[in-house]
Design a protein around this motif. Sequence first.
Motif, PDB file in Angstrom:
ATOM      1  N   LEU A 123       0.697  -1.085   0.121  1.00  0.00           N
ATOM      2  CA  LEU A 123       0.029  -0.255  -0.027  1.00  0.00           C
ATOM      3  C   LEU A 123       0.862   1.163  -0.094  1.00  0.00           C
ATOM      4  N   LEU A 124       0.750   2.182  -0.975  1.00  0.00           N
ATOM      5  CA  LEU A 124       1.347   3.297  -0.978  1.00  0.00           C
ATOM      6  C   LEU A 124       0.633   4.544  -1.226  1.00  0.00           C
ATOM      7  N   VAL A 125       0.767   5.550  -0.195  1.00  0.00           N
ATOM      8  CA  VAL A 125       0.004   6.647  -0.056  1.00  0.00           C
ATOM      9  C   VAL A 125       1.172   7.958  -0.283  1.00  0.00           C
ATOM     10  N   ASN A 126       0.738   8.372  -1.450  1.00  0.00           N
ATOM     11  CA  ASN A 126       1.388   9.822  -1.803  1.00  0.00           C
ATOM     12  C   ASN A 126       2.867   9.202  -1.955  1.00  0.00           C
ATOM     13  N   GLY A 127       2.919   8.044  -2.658  1.00  0.00           N
ATOM     14  CA  GLY A 127       4.465   7.437  -2.552  1.00  0.00           C
ATOM     15  C   GLY A 127       5.131   6.791  -1.643  1.00  0.00           C
ATOM     16  N   VAL A 128       4.463   7.222  -0.322  1.00  0.00           N
ATOM     17  CA  VAL A 128       5.129   6.450   0.989  1.00  0.00           C
ATOM     18  C   VAL A 128       4.588   5.069   1.293  1.00  0.00           C
ATOM     19  N   ASP A 129       5.237   3.916   1.520  1.00  0.00           N
ATOM     20  CA  ASP A 129       4.928   2.634   1.668  1.00  0.00           C
ATOM     21  C   ASP A 129       4.458   2.489   3.003  1.00  0.00           C
ATOM     22  N   LYS A 130       2.897   2.277   3.294  1.00  0.00           N
ATOM     23  CA  LYS A 130       2.307   2.132   4.206  1.00  0.00           C
ATOM     24  C   LYS A 130       1.784   0.765   4.704  1.00  0.00           C
ATOM     25  N   THR A 131       2.496  -0.327   4.046  1.00  0.00           N
ATOM     26  CA  THR A 131       2.039  -1.614   4.102  1.00  0.00           C
ATOM     27  C   THR A 131       2.372  -2.167   5.893  1.00  0.00           C
ATOM     28  N   GLY A 132       3.419  -1.827   6.336  1.00  0.00           N
ATOM     29  CA  GLY A 132       3.788  -2.229   7.611  1.00  0.00           C
ATOM     30  C   GLY A 132       2.811  -1.796   8.693  1.00  0.00           C
TER      31      GLY A 132
END
Length: 131
Positions: A14-23
Amino acid sequence: LTVSVSAAEPTIKLLVNGVDKTGALDHRIYVSENGNVMVPMVATLKQLGITMEHKGDGIYKGMGNNGEIVIDAKNGTAEIDWVEMELPEPICYDTDGTTMMPAYLIEDAAKTQPAVYDAEADKLYYTELDT
């Protein structure tokens, strides 16, 4: 509704505005048998700044960028700002009890650009709109 997921499937990031939020997610994202990307509802919306409160009996409520969000997980439905959303697949519970929803719904709930799923890279991209 319950969805079973094979442990052999790749992890979709999951990337929000290019930032990986998967963790930060409490459950993995997967592609359903119908071809819809399904995301863990509460954790995914939280990464977009929306807190959902469980009101009991499968009902979740929160305030999104387009108004009040009401999710009825037992019946698989969603309303945003008192408008029932047409979903490509019902909201459901996974085998571990996690409430899963089609990624499609986030565009309306969080007022993002349409989600982009890159199956080859196993990434789901959201870009928040400037408000």
